[in-house]
Design a protein around this motif. Structure first.
Motif, PDB file in Angstrom:
ATOM      1  N   ARG A 178     -53.030 -50.083  53.974  1.00  0.00           N
ATOM      2  CA  ARG A 178     -54.460 -49.753  54.669  1.00  0.00           C
ATOM      3  C   ARG A 178     -54.043 -49.885  55.958  1.00  0.00           C
ATOM      4  O   ARG A 178     -53.676 -50.746  56.389  1.00  0.00           O
ATOM      5  CB  ARG A 178     -55.207 -51.006  53.867  1.00  0.00           C
ATOM      6  CG  ARG A 178     -55.765 -50.910  52.695  1.00  0.00           C
ATOM      7  CD  ARG A 178     -56.945 -51.902  52.035  1.00  0.00           C
ATOM      8  NE  ARG A 178     -56.538 -52.975  52.732  1.00  0.00           N
ATOM      9  CZ  ARG A 178     -57.657 -53.848  53.435  1.00  0.00           C
ATOM     10  NH1 ARG A 178     -58.754 -53.198  53.642  1.00  0.00           N
ATOM     11  NH2 ARG A 178     -57.453 -54.992  54.198  1.00  0.00           N
ATOM     12  N   ALA A 193     -50.228 -44.983  48.411  1.00  0.00           N
ATOM     13  CA  ALA A 193     -51.539 -45.171  47.855  1.00  0.00           C
ATOM     14  C   ALA A 193     -52.242 -45.662  49.300  1.00  0.00           C
ATOM     15  O   ALA A 193     -51.811 -46.825  49.400  1.00  0.00           O
ATOM     16  CB  ALA A 193     -51.895 -46.109  46.762  1.00  0.00           C
ATOM     17  N   SER A 194     -52.889 -44.783  49.812  1.00  0.00           N
ATOM     18  CA  SER A 194     -53.564 -45.343  51.195  1.00  0.00           C
ATOM     19  C   SER A 194     -54.700 -44.543  51.513  1.00  0.00           C
ATOM     20  O   SER A 194     -55.192 -43.373  50.937  1.00  0.00           O
ATOM     21  CB  SER A 194     -52.301 -44.843  52.165  1.00  0.00           C
ATOM     22  OG  SER A 194     -52.794 -45.119  53.542  1.00  0.00           O
ATOM     23  N   ASP A 195     -55.454 -45.213  52.646  1.00  0.00           N
ATOM     24  CA  ASP A 195     -56.653 -44.981  52.852  1.00  0.00           C
ATOM     25  C   ASP A 195     -56.625 -43.803  54.136  1.00  0.00           C
ATOM     26  O   ASP A 195     -57.414 -43.372  54.501  1.00  0.00           O
ATOM     27  CB  ASP A 195     -57.534 -45.762  53.391  1.00  0.00           C
ATOM     28  CG  ASP A 195     -56.900 -46.805  54.365  1.00  0.00           C
ATOM     29  OD1 ASP A 195     -56.044 -46.636  54.731  1.00  0.00           O
ATOM     30  OD2 ASP A 195     -57.730 -47.965  54.875  1.00  0.00           O
ATOM     31  N   THR A 196     -55.313 -43.691  54.441  1.00  0.00           N
ATOM     32  CA  THR A 196     -54.860 -42.547  55.644  1.00  0.00           C
ATOM     33  C   THR A 196     -53.591 -42.004  55.244  1.00  0.00           C
ATOM     34  O   THR A 196     -52.895 -42.659  54.519  1.00  0.00           O
ATOM     35  CB  THR A 196     -54.635 -43.449  57.098  1.00  0.00           C
ATOM     36  OG1 THR A 196     -54.353 -42.585  57.974  1.00  0.00           O
ATOM     37  CG2 THR A 196     -53.446 -44.405  56.834  1.00  0.00           C
ATOM     38  N   ALA A 197     -53.458 -40.777  55.698  1.00  0.00           N
ATOM     39  CA  ALA A 197     -52.214 -40.127  55.437  1.00  0.00           C
ATOM     40  C   ALA A 197     -51.214 -40.184  55.872  1.00  0.00           C
ATOM     41  O   ALA A 197     -51.263 -40.790  57.323  1.00  0.00           O
ATOM     42  CB  ALA A 197     -52.673 -38.337  55.984  1.00  0.00           C
ATOM     43  N   ARG A 215     -49.304 -38.545  49.002  1.00  0.00           N
ATOM     44  CA  ARG A 215     -50.505 -39.602  49.233  1.00  0.00           C
ATOM     45  C   ARG A 215     -51.343 -39.544  48.074  1.00  0.00           C
ATOM     46  O   ARG A 215     -51.735 -38.267  47.546  1.00  0.00           O
ATOM     47  CB  ARG A 215     -51.093 -39.394  50.538  1.00  0.00           C
ATOM     48  CG  ARG A 215     -52.485 -40.484  50.624  1.00  0.00           C
ATOM     49  CD  ARG A 215     -53.262 -40.128  51.966  1.00  0.00           C
ATOM     50  NE  ARG A 215     -54.383 -40.629  51.836  1.00  0.00           N
ATOM     51  CZ  ARG A 215     -55.662 -40.432  51.383  1.00  0.00           C
ATOM     52  NH1 ARG A 215     -55.800 -39.158  50.872  1.00  0.00           N
ATOM     53  NH2 ARG A 215     -56.731 -41.267  51.368  1.00  0.00           N
ATOM     54  N   ILE A 216     -51.543 -40.553  47.464  1.00  0.00           N
ATOM     55  CA  ILE A 216     -52.553 -40.670  46.035  1.00  0.00           C
ATOM     56  C   ILE A 216     -53.597 -41.660  46.820  1.00  0.00           C
ATOM     57  O   ILE A 216     -53.466 -42.511  47.393  1.00  0.00           O
ATOM     58  CB  ILE A 216     -51.850 -41.388  44.822  1.00  0.00           C
ATOM     59  CG1 ILE A 216     -50.716 -40.589  44.688  1.00  0.00           C
ATOM     60  CG2 ILE A 216     -52.606 -41.525  43.881  1.00  0.00           C
ATOM     61  CD1 ILE A 216     -49.860 -41.173  43.718  1.00  0.00           C
ATOM     62  N   ALA A 217     -55.007 -41.248  46.435  1.00  0.00           N
ATOM     63  CA  ALA A 217     -56.018 -42.054  46.910  1.00  0.00           C
ATOM     64  C   ALA A 217     -56.015 -43.183  46.178  1.00  0.00           C
ATOM     65  O   ALA A 217     -55.764 -43.350  45.061  1.00  0.00           O
ATOM     66  CB  ALA A 217     -57.302 -41.223  46.794  1.00  0.00           C
ATOM     67  N   PRO A 218     -56.025 -44.627  46.829  1.00  0.00           N
ATOM     68  CA  PRO A 218     -56.079 -45.523  46.059  1.00  0.00           C
ATOM     69  C   PRO A 218     -57.354 -45.810  44.820  1.00  0.00           C
ATOM     70  O   PRO A 218     -56.867 -46.485  44.097  1.00  0.00           O
ATOM     71  CB  PRO A 218     -56.424 -46.814  47.254  1.00  0.00           C
ATOM     72  CG  PRO A 218     -56.230 -46.054  48.543  1.00  0.00           C
ATOM     73  CD  PRO A 218     -56.441 -44.606  48.186  1.00  0.00           C
ATOM     74  N   ASP A 219     -58.456 -45.156  45.060  1.00  0.00           N
ATOM     75  CA  ASP A 219     -59.218 -45.320  43.758  1.00  0.00           C
ATOM     76  C   ASP A 219     -58.958 -43.996  42.831  1.00  0.00           C
ATOM     77  O   ASP A 219     -59.722 -44.122  41.832  1.00  0.00           O
ATOM     78  CB  ASP A 219     -60.642 -44.801  44.403  1.00  0.00           C
ATOM     79  CG  ASP A 219     -61.193 -46.213  45.153  1.00  0.00           C
ATOM     80  OD1 ASP A 219     -60.667 -47.239  44.940  1.00  0.00           O
ATOM     81  OD2 ASP A 219     -61.834 -45.901  46.232  1.00  0.00           O
ATOM     82  N   ASP A 220     -58.057 -43.231  42.874  1.00  0.00           N
ATOM     83  CA  ASP A 220     -57.693 -42.251  41.865  1.00  0.00           C
ATOM     84  C   ASP A 220     -56.580 -42.713  40.930  1.00  0.00           C
ATOM     85  O   ASP A 220     -55.463 -42.614  40.806  1.00  0.00           O
ATOM     86  CB  ASP A 220     -56.947 -41.197  42.519  1.00  0.00           C
ATOM     87  CG  ASP A 220     -56.873 -39.814  41.663  1.00  0.00           C
ATOM     88  OD1 ASP A 220     -56.981 -40.069  40.366  1.00  0.00           O
ATOM     89  OD2 ASP A 220     -56.553 -38.935  42.179  1.00  0.00           O
TER      90      ASP A 220
END
Length: 166
Positions: free
Chosen positions: A113, A132-136, A143-148
């Motif tokens: 994060r 898994a991050s809110d930023t690239a 990168r995988i979105a933390p909510d996916d």
């Protein structure tokens, strides 16, 4: 058993990610264990209780069991146990999610994060396969979105690997 690591600095969301993915893995019929590392001195026992008294008297380990659960309290008087030894203590399972132990040679997902202000782990660890991050992340790491949660679950299942045991 297959092993997959979830690594990142404190406050990055590792525990939350594991907590959210576990029900999806269980829904697929998998028996999943979690091996979590902490830098804090943890004692689940209470001073004065029988199990505490046995450990204080010199027991190397006390297995505390009830009808609902059990816990094995092991004294590490000669230093921390080896990662492989800890894995060997787990009951039979299909998958172990490892939180922490970022330097162990296992495939990992880095949780990052931007708000933590901490540096990325992946540049120094070729076993970090995605973030898994809110930023690239810089570079080409996936990168995988933390909510996916669907994609995270698939990624873990695809990249978990058998841990070599003696």
């Amino acid at each position: 058993m297959k092993v997959f690591g979830i690594a990142g600095p404190s406050g990055s969301g590792k525990t939350t990610l594991i907590e959210r993915v576990l029900p999806r893995l269980q829904a697929r019929g998998l028996r999943v264990a979690v091996l979590k590392h902490t830098h804090h001195d943890v004692d689940l026992d209470q001073p004065g209780k029988d199990s505490w008294r046995m450990r204080a008297a010199g027991a190397a380990a006390v297995l505390l069991a009830s009808d609902a659960r059990s816990t094995l309290l092991v004294e590490h008087r000669n230093g921390p146990p080896a990662f492989a030894d800890l894995l060997a203590r787990l009951p039979p399972c299909d998958l172990v999610l490892v939180e922490g132990w970022k330097r162990e040679p296992i495939p990992k997902l880095e949780v990052h994060r931007a708000a933590t202000g901490k540096p990325w782990l992946f540049p120094d660890d070729p076993l970090v396969l995605a973030v898994a991050s809110d930023t690239a992340p810089p570079g080409r790491l996936p990168r995988i979105a933390p909510d996916d949660l669907s994609q995270l679950t698939e990624f873990i299942l695809t990249h978990a690997d058998r841990f070599p045991t003696a």
